[in-house]
Design a protein around this motif. Sequence first.
Motif, PDB file in Angstrom:
ATOM      1  N   LEU A  16     -25.740 -25.938  -7.400  1.00  0.00           N
ATOM      2  CA  LEU A  16     -24.742 -24.963  -7.821  1.00  0.00           C
ATOM      3  C   LEU A  16     -24.363 -25.156  -9.286  1.00  0.00           C
ATOM      4  O   LEU A  16     -23.215 -24.950  -9.670  1.00  0.00           O
ATOM      5  CB  LEU A  16     -23.497 -25.083  -6.928  1.00  0.00           C
ATOM      6  N   GLY A  17     -25.318 -25.529 -10.101  1.00  0.00           N
ATOM      7  CA  GLY A  17     -25.066 -25.718 -11.521  1.00  0.00           C
ATOM      8  C   GLY A  17     -23.960 -26.724 -11.759  1.00  0.00           C
ATOM      9  O   GLY A  17     -23.959 -27.807 -11.179  1.00  0.00           O
ATOM     10  N   SER A  18     -22.996 -26.366 -12.579  1.00  0.00           N
ATOM     11  CA  SER A  18     -21.908 -27.280 -12.948  1.00  0.00           C
ATOM     12  C   SER A  18     -20.968 -27.608 -11.786  1.00  0.00           C
ATOM     13  O   SER A  18     -20.173 -28.537 -11.867  1.00  0.00           O
ATOM     14  CB  SER A  18     -21.098 -26.688 -14.100  1.00  0.00           C
ATOM     15  N   LYS A  19     -21.069 -26.859 -10.681  1.00  0.00           N
ATOM     16  CA  LYS A  19     -20.200 -27.097  -9.519  1.00  0.00           C
ATOM     17  C   LYS A  19     -20.722 -28.209  -8.616  1.00  0.00           C
ATOM     18  O   LYS A  19     -20.030 -28.652  -7.718  1.00  0.00           O
ATOM     19  CB  LYS A  19     -20.031 -25.814  -8.713  1.00  0.00           C
ATOM     20  N   GLY A  20     -21.972 -28.642  -8.830  1.00  0.00           N
ATOM     21  CA  GLY A  20     -22.504 -29.760  -8.056  1.00  0.00           C
ATOM     22  C   GLY A  20     -23.695 -29.395  -7.195  1.00  0.00           C
ATOM     23  O   GLY A  20     -24.200 -28.271  -7.244  1.00  0.00           O
ATOM     24  N   THR A  21     -24.106 -30.343  -6.383  1.00  0.00           N
ATOM     25  CA  THR A  21     -25.290 -30.203  -5.530  1.00  0.00           C
ATOM     26  C   THR A  21     -24.981 -30.679  -4.120  1.00  0.00           C
ATOM     27  O   THR A  21     -24.378 -31.742  -3.934  1.00  0.00           O
ATOM     28  CB  THR A  21     -26.461 -31.026  -6.107  1.00  0.00           C
ATOM     29  N   TYR A  22     -25.404 -29.887  -3.149  1.00  0.00           N
ATOM     30  CA  TYR A  22     -25.351 -30.270  -1.738  1.00  0.00           C
ATOM     31  C   TYR A  22     -26.748 -30.688  -1.306  1.00  0.00           C
ATOM     32  O   TYR A  22     -27.733 -30.051  -1.697  1.00  0.00           O
ATOM     33  CB  TYR A  22     -24.938 -29.080  -0.860  1.00  0.00           C
ATOM     34  N   VAL A  23     -26.827 -31.727  -0.472  1.00  0.00           N
ATOM     35  CA  VAL A  23     -28.102 -32.153   0.085  1.00  0.00           C
ATOM     36  C   VAL A  23     -27.914 -32.341   1.591  1.00  0.00           C
ATOM     37  O   VAL A  23     -26.960 -33.006   2.022  1.00  0.00           O
ATOM     38  CB  VAL A  23     -28.601 -33.472  -0.552  1.00  0.00           C
ATOM     39  N   TYR A  24     -28.821 -31.748   2.365  1.00  0.00           N
ATOM     40  CA  TYR A  24     -28.830 -31.897   3.821  1.00  0.00           C
ATOM     41  C   TYR A  24     -30.179 -32.476   4.219  1.00  0.00           C
ATOM     42  O   TYR A  24     -31.215 -31.875   3.946  1.00  0.00           O
ATOM     43  CB  TYR A  24     -28.604 -30.543   4.513  1.00  0.00           C
ATOM     44  N   ASN A  25     -30.155 -33.648   4.856  1.00  0.00           N
ATOM     45  CA  ASN A  25     -31.364 -34.378   5.191  1.00  0.00           C
ATOM     46  C   ASN A  25     -31.451 -34.545   6.711  1.00  0.00           C
ATOM     47  O   ASN A  25     -30.626 -35.246   7.306  1.00  0.00           O
ATOM     48  CB  ASN A  25     -31.324 -35.745   4.496  1.00  0.00           C
ATOM     49  N   LYS A  26     -32.444 -33.909   7.313  1.00  0.00           N
ATOM     50  CA  LYS A  26     -32.601 -33.956   8.772  1.00  0.00           C
ATOM     51  C   LYS A  26     -33.202 -35.296   9.191  1.00  0.00           C
ATOM     52  O   LYS A  26     -34.240 -35.703   8.674  1.00  0.00           O
ATOM     53  CB  LYS A  26     -33.497 -32.813   9.224  1.00  0.00           C
ATOM     54  N   GLN A  27     -32.534 -35.955  10.119  1.00  0.00           N
ATOM     55  CA  GLN A  27     -32.992 -37.214  10.694  1.00  0.00           C
ATOM     56  C   GLN A  27     -33.394 -36.937  12.144  1.00  0.00           C
ATOM     57  O   GLN A  27     -32.629 -37.166  13.069  1.00  0.00           O
ATOM     58  CB  GLN A  27     -31.874 -38.274  10.625  1.00  0.00           C
ATOM     59  N   ALA A  28     -34.602 -36.407  12.325  1.00  0.00           N
ATOM     60  CA  ALA A  28     -35.043 -35.921  13.635  1.00  0.00           C
ATOM     61  C   ALA A  28     -34.980 -36.976  14.742  1.00  0.00           C
ATOM     62  O   ALA A  28     -34.497 -36.669  15.834  1.00  0.00           O
ATOM     63  CB  ALA A  28     -36.445 -35.332  13.528  1.00  0.00           C
ATOM     64  N   PRO A  29     -35.462 -38.205  14.530  1.00  0.00           N
ATOM     65  CA  PRO A  29     -35.427 -39.172  15.633  1.00  0.00           C
ATOM     66  C   PRO A  29     -34.021 -39.453  16.153  1.00  0.00           C
ATOM     67  O   PRO A  29     -33.822 -39.701  17.332  1.00  0.00           O
ATOM     68  CB  PRO A  29     -36.034 -40.441  15.025  1.00  0.00           C
ATOM     69  N   ASN A  30     -33.024 -39.393  15.258  1.00  0.00           N
ATOM     70  CA  ASN A  30     -31.637 -39.666  15.639  1.00  0.00           C
ATOM     71  C   ASN A  30     -30.875 -38.411  16.049  1.00  0.00           C
ATOM     72  O   ASN A  30     -29.716 -38.508  16.434  1.00  0.00           O
ATOM     73  CB  ASN A  30     -30.883 -40.308  14.466  1.00  0.00           C
ATOM     74  N   ARG A  31     -31.516 -37.231  15.883  1.00  0.00           N
ATOM     75  CA  ARG A  31     -30.848 -35.952  16.123  1.00  0.00           C
ATOM     76  C   ARG A  31     -29.580 -35.854  15.283  1.00  0.00           C
ATOM     77  O   ARG A  31     -28.494 -35.549  15.765  1.00  0.00           O
ATOM     78  CB  ARG A  31     -30.564 -35.748  17.607  1.00  0.00           C
ATOM     79  N   GLN A  32     -29.758 -36.133  13.984  1.00  0.00           N
ATOM     80  CA  GLN A  32     -28.647 -36.096  13.041  1.00  0.00           C
ATOM     81  C   GLN A  32     -29.066 -35.356  11.776  1.00  0.00           C
ATOM     82  O   GLN A  32     -30.250 -35.218  11.485  1.00  0.00           O
ATOM     83  CB  GLN A  32     -28.221 -37.511  12.639  1.00  0.00           C
ATOM     84  N   ILE A  33     -28.061 -34.907  11.032  1.00  0.00           N
ATOM     85  CA  ILE A  33     -28.244 -34.411   9.668  1.00  0.00           C
ATOM     86  C   ILE A  33     -27.296 -35.214   8.793  1.00  0.00           C
ATOM     87  O   ILE A  33     -26.094 -35.304   9.086  1.00  0.00           O
ATOM     88  CB  ILE A  33     -27.946 -32.904   9.551  1.00  0.00           C
ATOM     89  N   TRP A  34     -27.853 -35.799   7.757  1.00  0.00           N
ATOM     90  CA  TRP A  34     -27.037 -36.514   6.785  1.00  0.00           C
ATOM     91  C   TRP A  34     -26.819 -35.574   5.623  1.00  0.00           C
ATOM     92  O   TRP A  34     -27.762 -34.962   5.135  1.00  0.00           O
ATOM     93  CB  TRP A  34     -27.726 -37.779   6.330  1.00  0.00           C
ATOM     94  N   SER A  35     -25.581 -35.458   5.178  1.00  0.00           N
ATOM     95  CA  SER A  35     -25.300 -34.532   4.086  1.00  0.00           C
ATOM     96  C   SER A  35     -24.528 -35.218   2.971  1.00  0.00           C
ATOM     97  O   SER A  35     -23.871 -36.238   3.180  1.00  0.00           O
ATOM     98  CB  SER A  35     -24.512 -33.318   4.590  1.00  0.00           C
ATOM     99  N   SER A  36     -24.644 -34.619   1.809  1.00  0.00           N
ATOM    100  CA  SER A  36     -23.873 -35.048   0.651  1.00  0.00           C
ATOM    101  C   SER A  36     -23.298 -33.791   0.013  1.00  0.00           C
ATOM    102  O   SER A  36     -24.026 -32.851  -0.269  1.00  0.00           O
ATOM    103  CB  SER A  36     -24.775 -35.784  -0.335  1.00  0.00           C
ATOM    104  N   SER A  37     -21.990 -33.797  -0.199  1.00  0.00           N
ATOM    105  CA  SER A  37     -21.278 -32.650  -0.752  1.00  0.00           C
ATOM    106  C   SER A  37     -20.564 -33.070  -2.034  1.00  0.00           C
ATOM    107  O   SER A  37     -19.978 -34.160  -2.078  1.00  0.00           O
ATOM    108  CB  SER A  37     -20.246 -32.160   0.266  1.00  0.00           C
ATOM    109  N   PRO A  38     -20.545 -32.203  -3.053  1.00  0.00           N
ATOM    110  CA  PRO A  38     -19.794 -32.532  -4.259  1.00  0.00           C
ATOM    111  C   PRO A  38     -18.278 -32.513  -4.038  1.00  0.00           C
ATOM    112  O   PRO A  38     -17.527 -33.016  -4.863  1.00  0.00           O
ATOM    113  CB  PRO A  38     -20.213 -31.450  -5.252  1.00  0.00           C
TER     114      PRO A  38
END
Length: 94
Positions: free
Chosen positions: A30-52
Amino acid sequence: MQEALDEYIESHDVPEGDVEYGMGVLTLRLGSKGTYVYNKQAPNRQIWSSSPISGPVRYDLVREKWIYLRDGHEMLQRLSSELKDLFGTKLDVQ
């Protein structure tokens, strides 16, 4: 979800905005507003995320929704709410 994010970025004319998906990782820039990252962890049935805004969070799949077990919030609702805080309108993703 990627298509909805692409449309959202275009409709809000986000400078340097971009959405990428590859190898289980969705990146929303999102430019100067930051970056979101969503990482699927299939074996654990999880999504790890990072939010600005809210930082790192680990979501678990509960009844077909991605839920943060510490406080019970749903991943897409949190993303929509944070985008509203940044740009004035919510993301419409079902």
